[in-house]
Design a protein around this motif. Sequence first.
Motif, mmCIF file in Angstrom:
data_model
loop_
_atom_site.group_PDB
_atom_site.id
_atom_site.type_symbol
_atom_site.label_atom_id
_atom_site.label_comp_id
_atom_site.label_asym_id
_atom_site.label_seq_id
_atom_site.Cartn_x
_atom_site.Cartn_y
_atom_site.Cartn_z
ATOM 1 N N ASN A 137 0.824 -1.203 0.000
ATOM 2 C CA ASN A 137 0.000 0.000 0.000
ATOM 3 C C ASN A 137 0.863 1.260 0.000
ATOM 4 O O ASN A 137 0.555 2.246 -0.676
ATOM 5 N N VAL A 138 1.932 1.229 0.786
ATOM 6 C CA VAL A 138 2.790 2.407 0.886
ATOM 7 C C VAL A 138 3.523 2.656 -0.432
ATOM 8 O O VAL A 138 3.610 3.798 -0.908
ATOM 9 N N VAL A 139 4.062 1.594 -1.043
ATOM 10 C CA VAL A 139 4.759 1.760 -2.320
ATOM 11 C C VAL A 139 3.802 2.280 -3.388
ATOM 12 O O VAL A 139 4.172 3.126 -4.213
ATOM 13 N N ALA A 140 2.567 1.798 -3.378
ATOM 14 C CA ALA A 140 1.577 2.277 -4.340
ATOM 15 C C ALA A 140 1.335 3.771 -4.167
ATOM 16 O O ALA A 140 1.182 4.515 -5.144
ATOM 17 N N ARG A 141 1.323 4.236 -2.933
ATOM 18 C CA ARG A 141 1.115 5.663 -2.676
ATOM 19 C C ARG A 141 2.350 6.487 -3.039
ATOM 20 O O ARG A 141 2.229 7.649 -3.435
ATOM 21 N N TYR A 142 3.528 5.915 -2.859
ATOM 22 C CA TYR A 142 4.741 6.597 -3.328
ATOM 23 C C TYR A 142 4.678 6.786 -4.847
ATOM 24 O O TYR A 142 5.018 7.858 -5.369
ATOM 25 N N ALA A 143 4.278 5.739 -5.550
ATOM 26 C CA ALA A 143 4.160 5.840 -7.009
ATOM 27 C C ALA A 143 3.124 6.888 -7.392
ATOM 28 O O ALA A 143 3.316 7.656 -8.345
ATOM 29 N N PHE A 144 2.019 6.947 -6.642
ATOM 30 C CA PHE A 144 0.986 7.950 -6.894
ATOM 31 C C PHE A 144 1.556 9.362 -6.720
ATOM 32 O O PHE A 144 1.349 10.243 -7.561
ATOM 33 N N ALA A 145 2.302 9.594 -5.628
ATOM 34 C CA ALA A 145 2.879 10.912 -5.376
ATOM 35 C C ALA A 145 3.892 11.281 -6.453
ATOM 36 O O ALA A 145 3.945 12.430 -6.916
ATOM 37 N N MET A 146 4.702 10.302 -6.871
ATOM 38 C CA MET A 146 5.714 10.585 -7.896
ATOM 39 C C MET A 146 5.057 10.866 -9.244
ATOM 40 O O MET A 146 5.537 11.711 -10.012
ATOM 41 N N GLY A 147 3.960 10.186 -9.543
ATOM 42 C CA GLY A 147 3.245 10.469 -10.779
ATOM 43 C C GLY A 147 2.602 11.841 -10.748
ATOM 44 O O GLY A 147 2.599 12.568 -11.740
ATOM 45 N N GLU A 170 3.674 14.411 -9.137
ATOM 46 C CA GLU A 170 4.692 15.468 -9.132
ATOM 47 C C GLU A 170 5.622 15.389 -10.334
ATOM 48 O O GLU A 170 6.633 16.088 -10.382
ATOM 49 N N GLY A 171 5.289 14.527 -11.304
ATOM 50 C CA GLY A 171 6.035 14.504 -12.548
ATOM 51 C C GLY A 171 7.294 13.674 -12.550
ATOM 52 O O GLY A 171 8.086 13.754 -13.494
ATOM 53 N N LEU A 172 7.517 12.860 -11.541
ATOM 54 C CA LEU A 172 8.695 11.999 -11.502
ATOM 55 C C LEU A 172 8.430 10.645 -12.159
ATOM 56 O O LEU A 172 9.366 9.920 -12.482
ATOM 57 N N LEU A 173 7.168 10.306 -12.315
ATOM 58 C CA LEU A 173 6.729 9.134 -13.064
ATOM 59 C C LEU A 173 5.658 9.608 -14.050
ATOM 60 O O LEU A 173 5.136 10.721 -13.915
ATOM 61 N N PRO A 174 5.307 8.796 -15.052
ATOM 62 C CA PRO A 174 4.240 9.197 -15.974
ATOM 63 C C PRO A 174 2.972 9.614 -15.245
ATOM 64 O O PRO A 174 2.649 9.091 -14.176
ATOM 65 N N ALA A 175 2.236 10.542 -15.833
ATOM 66 C CA ALA A 175 1.061 11.125 -15.184
ATOM 67 C C ALA A 175 0.003 10.093 -14.830
ATOM 68 O O ALA A 175 -0.799 10.321 -13.913
ATOM 69 N N ALA A 176 -0.007 8.942 -15.521
ATOM 70 C CA ALA A 176 -1.012 7.907 -15.234
ATOM 71 C C ALA A 176 -0.916 7.412 -13.797
ATOM 72 O O ALA A 176 -1.920 7.004 -13.204
ATOM 73 N N PHE A 177 0.291 7.445 -13.228
ATOM 74 C CA PHE A 177 0.459 6.982 -11.852
ATOM 75 C C PHE A 177 -0.069 8.002 -10.849
ATOM 76 O O PHE A 177 -0.258 7.670 -9.679
ATOM 77 N N SER A 231 -8.092 5.398 -8.944
ATOM 78 C CA SER A 231 -8.937 4.477 -9.727
ATOM 79 C C SER A 231 -10.394 4.596 -9.323
ATOM 80 O O SER A 231 -10.740 4.402 -8.147
ATOM 81 N N GLY A 232 -11.244 4.940 -10.303
ATOM 82 C CA GLY A 232 -12.692 4.892 -10.103
ATOM 83 C C GLY A 232 -13.166 5.679 -8.904
ATOM 84 O O GLY A 232 -12.648 6.755 -8.570
ATOM 85 N N THR A 233 -14.171 5.127 -8.230
ATOM 86 C CA THR A 233 -14.754 5.798 -7.074
ATOM 87 C C THR A 233 -14.061 5.447 -5.767
ATOM 88 O O THR A 233 -14.349 6.043 -4.732
ATOM 89 N N SER A 234 -13.151 4.481 -5.801
ATOM 90 C CA SER A 234 -12.491 4.056 -4.569
ATOM 91 C C SER A 234 -11.448 5.059 -4.098
ATOM 92 O O SER A 234 -11.130 5.120 -2.912
ATOM 93 N N GLY A 235 -10.894 5.836 -5.024
ATOM 94 C CA GLY A 235 -9.842 6.773 -4.648
ATOM 95 C C GLY A 235 -8.520 6.109 -4.370
ATOM 96 O O GLY A 235 -7.603 6.720 -3.811
ATOM 97 N N ALA A 236 -8.380 4.842 -4.740
ATOM 98 C CA ALA A 236 -7.140 4.099 -4.491
ATOM 99 C C ALA A 236 -6.148 4.325 -5.625
ATOM 100 O O ALA A 236 -6.547 4.486 -6.781
ATOM 101 N N PRO A 237 -4.842 4.331 -5.318
ATOM 102 C CA PRO A 237 -3.823 4.486 -6.366
ATOM 103 C C PRO A 237 -3.624 3.172 -7.121
ATOM 104 O O PRO A 237 -2.621 2.475 -6.953
ATOM 105 N N GLY A 238 -4.594 2.846 -7.959
ATOM 106 C CA GLY A 238 -4.599 1.536 -8.620
ATOM 107 C C GLY A 238 -3.413 1.309 -9.531
ATOM 108 O O GLY A 238 -2.848 0.215 -9.555
#
Length: 333
Positions: free
Chosen positions: A147-157, A159-166, A170-177
Amino acid sequence: LLLVEVALVVVFDIAAVTDPGAQGLSLHAFNPDTLTGAGVGTALCFCIAAFLGFEQAPVYAEETSRPHVLVPRVMFLAVAGVAVFFALSSWALTVATGPDKIVGTAQEQSAGLLFFLTESRLGDTFTDVLHVLFVTGMFAALLSFHNVVARYAFAMGREGLLPAAFGRTSGTSGAPGTGSLLQTAVSAVVVIGFAIADDKPNGDPTQPVLHLFTWGGNIGALGVIVLMAAASFSVVAFFVRRGAAAAQGVRLVTSTVAGLALLVIAGYTVKDFDVLVGAGPDSALSWVLPGIIGLAAVAGVVQGLILRSRAPERHARIGQGNEAFQLDKAASS
């Protein structure tokens, strides 16, 4: 399940104290002299690895109602609770075997030390339940890290450190799918790689698992040590640059001491890395594996310099998190 596992370990602690080994209730485990001599680097790195996870609270700051109150409270409670639990349980192990026998018994039983001691005091059924809960506890830990790594990827996406898709949920859950899928893919590649690379010298199917655990675990511990040292020094830089050094004197002193202590631990860790991964002193693993952290640090610095020169606005947003995101969202609307 994790709470039940902790409760059962406490039951063992009580059983060990009420039925100690031949040397009785000895406090030798708390003798400061045990922190000197060979292997201190290994012990310090292992302690850091045992505490991995307490620093995850800020990752969930955006999902709490009062992050400035709840995040520090959770972190201090986690450190205090885990420290007391680990200290008492480790002491109980020495009481159960006797201080003069704990090293030999631990070398003989390895990861099965606790189960070996519970079997003689609390019976087979208790030990079987503890085995099952050990597996569920490992799953809980892995899920937490996932869960934590997924949120790191979300933050990096974001802030432009990973592709914007990250940087999108996802959907209505608000999870960093997308970040979760990335973590799953990376994990699958690593696990499959270790499985394929196993040469099965003795036909032991656990060898790739042990290699993955010791190599990955200690690389991760070293990486977190370096990151926490950098974070400690960044606190000093933050307040000094803003002219608040005098007002934040206590924070600056404690952060400096913490950063220096962590650098010392990192040095000892690198020095004893061959012991940590079970390799010989002349093995290339003793410098190749720590070198991964060095390469990651260099790559991060290079990426930061390139980003600052080519996209200074995006570089300035790094670390601003949800605040910068909300400002951009308001500006675009």
